[in-house]
Design an enzyme around this catalytic site. Structure first.
Site, PDB file in Angstrom:
ATOM      1  N   SER A  21      24.016  39.029  43.511  1.00 37.45           N
ATOM      2  CA  SER A  21      23.524  40.507  42.469  1.00 37.45           C
ATOM      3  C   SER A  21      22.175  40.370  43.178  1.00 37.45           C
ATOM      4  O   SER A  21      21.227  39.101  43.715  1.00 37.45           O
ATOM      5  CB  SER A  21      22.761  39.647  41.439  1.00 37.45           C
ATOM      6  N   HIS A  46      26.753  43.031  42.561  1.00 39.45           N
ATOM      7  CA  HIS A  46      26.008  43.519  41.489  1.00 39.45           C
ATOM      8  C   HIS A  46      25.156  43.338  42.136  1.00 39.45           C
ATOM      9  O   HIS A  46      23.620  43.152  41.661  1.00 39.45           O
ATOM     10  CB  HIS A  46      26.437  41.703  40.769  1.00 39.45           C
ATOM     11  N   ASP A  48      21.601  44.648  40.552  1.00 39.95           N
ATOM     12  CA  ASP A  48      20.143  45.484  38.921  1.00 39.95           C
ATOM     13  C   ASP A  48      18.967  45.891  38.769  1.00 39.95           C
ATOM     14  O   ASP A  48      18.259  46.172  39.467  1.00 39.95           O
ATOM     15  CB  ASP A  48      19.916  43.664  39.006  1.00 39.95           C
ATOM     16  N   MET A  50      16.978  47.662  36.585  1.00 37.21           N
ATOM     17  CA  MET A  50      15.807  47.798  35.541  1.00 37.21           C
ATOM     18  C   MET A  50      14.714  48.493  35.533  1.00 37.21           C
ATOM     19  O   MET A  50      13.740  49.155  36.565  1.00 37.21           O
ATOM     20  CB  MET A  50      15.260  45.917  35.939  1.00 37.21           C
ATOM     21  N   HIS A  79      24.361  47.299  37.203  1.00 43.00           N
ATOM     22  CA  HIS A  79      23.574  46.830  35.628  1.00 43.00           C
ATOM     23  C   HIS A  79      22.756  47.227  35.011  1.00 43.00           C
ATOM     24  O   HIS A  79      21.349  46.867  36.006  1.00 43.00           O
ATOM     25  CB  HIS A  79      23.519  45.055  35.453  1.00 43.00           C
ATOM     26  N   MET A  81      19.944  47.642  33.113  1.00 39.91           N
ATOM     27  CA  MET A  81      19.211  46.849  32.194  1.00 39.91           C
ATOM     28  C   MET A  81      18.156  48.234  31.974  1.00 39.91           C
ATOM     29  O   MET A  81      16.770  47.919  32.464  1.00 39.91           O
ATOM     30  CB  MET A  81      18.414  45.748  32.686  1.00 39.91           C
ATOM     31  N   MET A 150      25.342  37.745  29.439  1.00 41.51           N
ATOM     32  CA  MET A 150      24.261  37.626  30.376  1.00 41.51           C
ATOM     33  C   MET A 150      23.764  36.145  29.828  1.00 41.51           C
ATOM     34  O   MET A 150      23.950  35.805  28.110  1.00 41.51           O
ATOM     35  CB  MET A 150      22.707  38.295  29.681  1.00 41.51           C
ATOM     36  N   GLY A 155      15.978  40.284  33.343  1.00 40.95           N
ATOM     37  CA  GLY A 155      15.315  40.374  33.836  1.00 40.95           C
ATOM     38  C   GLY A 155      14.599  39.978  34.849  1.00 40.95           C
ATOM     39  O   GLY A 155      14.000  40.822  35.952  1.00 40.95           O
ATOM     40  N   ASP A 186      26.541  35.759  34.237  1.00 48.78           N
ATOM     41  CA  ASP A 186      25.357  36.625  34.644  1.00 48.78           C
ATOM     42  C   ASP A 186      24.132  35.992  34.469  1.00 48.78           C
ATOM     43  O   ASP A 186      23.628  36.157  33.337  1.00 48.78           O
ATOM     44  CB  ASP A 186      25.416  38.372  34.191  1.00 48.78           C
TER      45      ASP A 186
END
Ligand code: DX5
Ligand code: ZN
Length: 232
Positions: A21, A46, A48, A50, A79, A81, A150, A155, A186
């Site tokens: 990640s 991966h 992330d 956000m 991913h 978010m 998840m 976060g 994850d």
């Protein structure tokens, strides 16, 4: 075959696979980090993303995805978010995402967003936070290539594993469209938790701190893979 379909069939042959990640890595030396991960033989990255609204944290957007696309041929598992992910699907596709995963909690029409992603030739993923029951994504499963469960609250990296989510994999498999979907977990994946994750059916295992807290990424990933257990 579309980029997304290609990516999924390639990943299917590689499972169980640890996906690093990119949240806790050294963004000041991204090229070196990616080389280090490629040398470790990872099957995908991966990412992330956000937005500081859907989750109380902010990371990066399309520019970093584009930069990574230029640095590696590895599949990019993005991913999202964020709220209103439907507004940015096209831009993340153009940036080079191979899989785009949206959160069930960020939309009231997951099937439509998943279709939008697939129509762009990208693999579509649906993610659920620990407190969200699988019943919430039952209608989305037939439209998804990946279900992302998840095992921490989205976060932040470095949180503790929430084992209660493990029963979700069997639930997903029992749903229409659930037999073939790729199962991803994850959050909090380390050498103590990867065994239970894989014996409950997880195929893609996202790991952040369990890799990036170590100097030698290949050794860290090898250690994680040595704890993988067969499906119960
Ligand atoms: C959390 C992210 C995860 C997290 C994983 O919102 O989606 O990918 O960074 O980090 P670890 O493995 O440290 O829990
Ligand atoms: Zn993630």
């Amino acid at each position: 075959m579309s980029r997304g379909r290609n990516c999924i069939s390639g990943l299917r042959d590689a499972t169980p696979a640890v996906l690093p990640s990119l949240l806790l890595c050294d963004f000041g030396n991204l090229e070196r980090e990616i080389e280090h991960l490629e040398d470790a033989g990872v099957a995908a990255l991966h990412l992330d993303v956000m937005d500081g609204v859907f989750v109380p944290n902010f990371t990066y957007g399309m520019t970093i995805v584009s930069a990574l696309r230029k640095l590696t041929e590895l599949p990019l598992d993005v991913h999202l978010m964020m709220v209103h992910p439907e507004k940015y699907i096209g831009q993340f596709c153009d940036a080079g995402a191979d899989i785009i995963t949206v959160h069930a909690e960020a939309t009231n029409d997951a099937p439509a967003i998943l279709k939008q992603i697939r129509d762009l030739g990208v693999a579509a993923g649906i993610a659920v936070n620990p407190e969200t029951p699988i019943s919430e994504i039952a209608a989305a499963i037939p439209h998804a290539d990946v279900a992302l469960v998840m095992s921490v609250h989205a976060g932040f990296g470095g949180q503790s594993f929430i084992a209660q989510v493990l029963s979700k994999f069997e639930e997903i498999r029992s749903l229409p469209g659930g037999a073939e979907i790729m199962l991803e977990i994850d959050g909090g994946i380390n050498d103590d938790t990867i065994g239970q994750a894989t014996e409950h059916g997880a195929q893609l295992l996202v790991a952040g701190s369990a890799i990036f807290q170590h100097e030698d990424y290949a050794a860290a990933i090898e250690n994680l893979m040595s704890q993988v257990k067969c499906l119960k």
